[in-house]
Design a protein around this motif. Structure first.
Motif, mmCIF file in Angstrom:
data_model
loop_
_atom_site.group_PDB
_atom_site.id
_atom_site.type_symbol
_atom_site.label_atom_id
_atom_site.label_comp_id
_atom_site.label_asym_id
_atom_site.label_seq_id
_atom_site.Cartn_x
_atom_site.Cartn_y
_atom_site.Cartn_z
ATOM 1 N N THR A 47 3.488 -6.182 1.073
ATOM 2 C CA THR A 47 4.583 -5.826 1.981
ATOM 3 C C THR A 47 4.572 -4.323 2.222
ATOM 4 O O THR A 47 4.375 -3.531 1.302
ATOM 5 C CB THR A 47 5.948 -6.240 1.415
ATOM 6 N N ARG A 48 4.765 -3.960 3.474
ATOM 7 C CA ARG A 48 4.791 -2.546 3.864
ATOM 8 C C ARG A 48 6.025 -2.315 4.742
ATOM 9 O O ARG A 48 6.125 -2.897 5.833
ATOM 10 C CB ARG A 48 3.510 -2.179 4.628
ATOM 11 N N LEU A 49 6.934 -1.509 4.246
ATOM 12 C CA LEU A 49 8.180 -1.244 4.961
ATOM 13 C C LEU A 49 8.093 0.075 5.714
ATOM 14 O O LEU A 49 7.782 1.122 5.144
ATOM 15 C CB LEU A 49 9.356 -1.188 3.982
ATOM 16 N N ASP A 50 8.392 0.029 7.000
ATOM 17 C CA ASP A 50 8.479 1.222 7.839
ATOM 18 C C ASP A 50 9.958 1.537 8.041
ATOM 19 O O ASP A 50 10.688 0.760 8.664
ATOM 20 C CB ASP A 50 7.782 0.956 9.179
ATOM 21 N N VAL A 51 10.410 2.677 7.494
ATOM 22 C CA VAL A 51 11.790 3.110 7.692
ATOM 23 C C VAL A 51 11.827 3.989 8.942
ATOM 24 O O VAL A 51 11.327 5.119 8.929
ATOM 25 C CB VAL A 51 12.329 3.879 6.468
ATOM 26 N N ARG A 52 12.385 3.460 10.005
ATOM 27 C CA ARG A 52 12.455 4.201 11.261
ATOM 28 C C ARG A 52 13.525 5.293 11.184
ATOM 29 O O ARG A 52 14.486 5.171 10.428
ATOM 30 C CB ARG A 52 12.778 3.250 12.416
ATOM 31 N N ALA A 100 13.182 1.896 -5.600
ATOM 32 C CA ALA A 100 13.603 0.531 -5.909
ATOM 33 C C ALA A 100 12.418 -0.392 -6.156
ATOM 34 O O ALA A 100 12.481 -1.284 -7.004
ATOM 35 C CB ALA A 100 14.460 -0.013 -4.773
ATOM 36 N N GLY A 101 11.327 -0.200 -5.398
ATOM 37 C CA GLY A 101 10.134 -1.015 -5.607
ATOM 38 C C GLY A 101 10.172 -2.389 -4.982
ATOM 39 O O GLY A 101 9.374 -3.258 -5.349
ATOM 40 N N LEU A 102 11.093 -2.640 -4.042
ATOM 41 C CA LEU A 102 11.174 -3.950 -3.398
ATOM 42 C C LEU A 102 9.918 -4.260 -2.594
ATOM 43 O O LEU A 102 9.449 -5.403 -2.558
ATOM 44 C CB LEU A 102 12.382 -4.003 -2.462
ATOM 45 N N PHE A 103 9.404 -3.240 -1.924
ATOM 46 C CA PHE A 103 8.218 -3.395 -1.082
ATOM 47 C C PHE A 103 7.046 -2.688 -1.758
ATOM 48 O O PHE A 103 7.223 -1.676 -2.449
ATOM 49 C CB PHE A 103 8.463 -2.790 0.297
ATOM 50 N N GLN A 104 5.851 -3.211 -1.523
ATOM 51 C CA GLN A 104 4.674 -2.604 -2.145
ATOM 52 C C GLN A 104 4.457 -1.183 -1.640
ATOM 53 O O GLN A 104 4.064 -0.297 -2.397
ATOM 54 C CB GLN A 104 3.443 -3.462 -1.874
ATOM 55 N N TYR A 105 4.746 -0.971 -0.359
ATOM 56 C CA TYR A 105 4.640 0.365 0.225
ATOM 57 C C TYR A 105 5.879 0.636 1.061
ATOM 58 O O TYR A 105 6.353 -0.255 1.784
ATOM 59 C CB TYR A 105 3.396 0.503 1.114
ATOM 60 N N VAL A 106 6.386 1.852 0.973
ATOM 61 C CA VAL A 106 7.478 2.306 1.839
ATOM 62 C C VAL A 106 6.981 3.552 2.550
ATOM 63 O O VAL A 106 6.517 4.506 1.924
ATOM 64 C CB VAL A 106 8.756 2.627 1.040
ATOM 65 N N MET A 107 7.044 3.552 3.868
ATOM 66 C CA MET A 107 6.457 4.641 4.637
ATOM 67 C C MET A 107 7.325 4.926 5.853
ATOM 68 O O MET A 107 8.294 4.211 6.140
ATOM 69 C CB MET A 107 5.045 4.261 5.073
ATOM 70 N N ASP A 108 6.975 5.998 6.576
ATOM 71 C CA ASP A 108 7.674 6.282 7.825
ATOM 72 C C ASP A 108 6.767 5.919 8.998
ATOM 73 O O ASP A 108 5.644 5.444 8.820
ATOM 74 C CB ASP A 108 8.128 7.745 7.894
ATOM 75 N N SER A 109 7.234 6.157 10.185
ATOM 76 C CA SER A 109 6.531 5.704 11.390
ATOM 77 C C SER A 109 5.222 6.427 11.643
ATOM 78 O O SER A 109 4.438 6.012 12.497
ATOM 79 C CB SER A 109 7.442 5.853 12.613
ATOM 80 N N SER A 110 4.968 7.522 10.913
ATOM 81 C CA SER A 110 3.721 8.257 11.113
ATOM 82 C C SER A 110 2.545 7.632 10.363
ATOM 83 O O SER A 110 1.397 8.033 10.572
ATOM 84 C CB SER A 110 3.896 9.712 10.650
ATOM 85 N N ALA A 111 2.809 6.653 9.508
ATOM 86 C CA ALA A 111 1.735 6.021 8.735
ATOM 87 C C ALA A 111 0.813 5.220 9.649
ATOM 88 O O ALA A 111 1.228 4.660 10.666
ATOM 89 C CB ALA A 111 2.323 5.127 7.654
ATOM 90 N N SER A 112 -0.462 5.168 9.264
ATOM 91 C CA SER A 112 -1.452 4.466 10.086
ATOM 92 C C SER A 112 -1.473 2.959 9.811
ATOM 93 O O SER A 112 -1.898 2.183 10.661
ATOM 94 C CB SER A 112 -2.846 5.056 9.838
ATOM 95 N N LEU A 113 -1.031 2.527 8.637
ATOM 96 C CA LEU A 113 -1.027 1.106 8.311
ATOM 97 C C LEU A 113 0.067 0.373 9.087
ATOM 98 O O LEU A 113 1.198 0.871 9.182
ATOM 99 C CB LEU A 113 -0.798 0.894 6.815
ATOM 100 N N PRO A 114 -0.230 -0.795 9.639
ATOM 101 C CA PRO A 114 0.819 -1.556 10.325
ATOM 102 C C PRO A 114 1.816 -2.113 9.314
ATOM 103 O O PRO A 114 1.432 -2.600 8.250
ATOM 104 C CB PRO A 114 0.046 -2.684 11.022
ATOM 105 N N PRO A 115 3.114 -2.066 9.606
ATOM 106 C CA PRO A 115 4.105 -2.558 8.646
ATOM 107 C C PRO A 115 4.255 -4.074 8.706
ATOM 108 O O PRO A 115 3.986 -4.699 9.739
ATOM 109 C CB PRO A 115 5.395 -1.879 9.111
ATOM 110 N N THR A 116 4.696 -4.645 7.605
ATOM 111 C CA THR A 116 5.110 -6.053 7.616
ATOM 112 C C THR A 116 6.599 -6.163 7.903
ATOM 113 O O THR A 116 7.066 -7.180 8.405
ATOM 114 C CB THR A 116 4.810 -6.724 6.258
ATOM 115 N N HIS A 117 7.346 -5.091 7.566
ATOM 116 C CA HIS A 117 8.790 -5.057 7.790
ATOM 117 C C HIS A 117 9.188 -3.695 8.362
ATOM 118 O O HIS A 117 8.547 -2.688 8.061
ATOM 119 C CB HIS A 117 9.565 -5.303 6.496
ATOM 120 N N ILE A 118 10.244 -3.688 9.152
ATOM 121 C CA ILE A 118 10.776 -2.459 9.746
ATOM 122 C C ILE A 118 12.272 -2.399 9.459
ATOM 123 O O ILE A 118 12.993 -3.388 9.685
ATOM 124 C CB ILE A 118 10.534 -2.419 11.262
ATOM 125 N N LEU A 119 12.721 -1.255 8.961
ATOM 126 C CA LEU A 119 14.150 -1.065 8.717
ATOM 127 C C LEU A 119 14.679 -0.032 9.703
ATOM 128 O O LEU A 119 14.195 1.101 9.753
ATOM 129 C CB LEU A 119 14.406 -0.596 7.287
#
Length: 201
Positions: A47-52, A100-119
């Protein structure tokens, strides 16, 4: 001949009202800083979370805002946020969910990996309520969690939080401390709700 006689006392009155040597108050700058405590949760694999970047339901500047009556708000020019509120809340939420560790990765919109979830987050209330005594630090945040699946984006969860924390002292420092407490409560509730949402989906 009457003009000099009239003008002279007026100049004297104006000079008495204006103090050229009077110093202006210095600006103070504030920031919210919440720290998550406790154990890290087990992350949902892959899981990869993108915090917008947060938005605001109404224009938010850098000044602290006080509500004086039902229809009157006042911006404080001499007490301001160190960074604009939308950036500040984005960073604080990102830091919290990383810990918290809920998602395997937490990143912002500048990351190159596509997210599985967006907040996505929206600031819906941020002011000191001085309509009564004691005053209250009011904070309202709205969140929407999106999931990316097979080229489509679906809303899988959304919620709105509002917290009011009593402010015992009429000082900007006390008001900011109240907002900090309110943010900690909201992010604790957000973590719990997100954990349920992503495991149910």
């Amino acid at each position: 001949m009457l003009l000099p006689f009239i003008g002279f006392p007026l100049m004297g009155i104006l000079a008495g009202c204006v103090s050229l040597g009077q110093s202006q108050p210095e600006k103070q700058y504030f920031a919210l800083d919440v720290v998550r405590e406790g154990e890290t949760m087990a992350a949902l694999p892959r899981t990869r979370l993108d915090v917008r970047r947060f938005r605001a339901s109404s224009p938010l500047g850098k000044e602290l805002v006080y509500r004086r009556s039902d229809g009157r708000y006042e911006a404080d020019f001499y007490n301001q946020w160190f960074v604009v509120p939308d950036v500040m809340f984005t960073q604080q939420t990102t830091n919290w969910l990383t810990s918290a560790g809920l998602f395997q990765y937490v990143m912002d919109s500048s990351a190159s990996l596509p997210p599985t979830h967006i907040l996505e987050g929206t600031v819906i209330a941020l002011y000191g309520d001085y309509r009564a005594n004691p005053a209250k630090a009011v904070l309202g945040l709205q969140f929407v969690l999106l999931q990316e699946t097979a080229g489509s984006t679906d809303i899988i969860w959304h919620n709105q939080y509002r917290k009011e924390v009593v402010v015992r002292e009429p000082r900007p420092e006390a008001l900011v401390s109240g907002w900090n407490e309110a943010l900690q409560i909201i992010l604790t509730d957000l973590e719990t709700d997100l954990s349920k949402a992503i495991r149910l989906k």
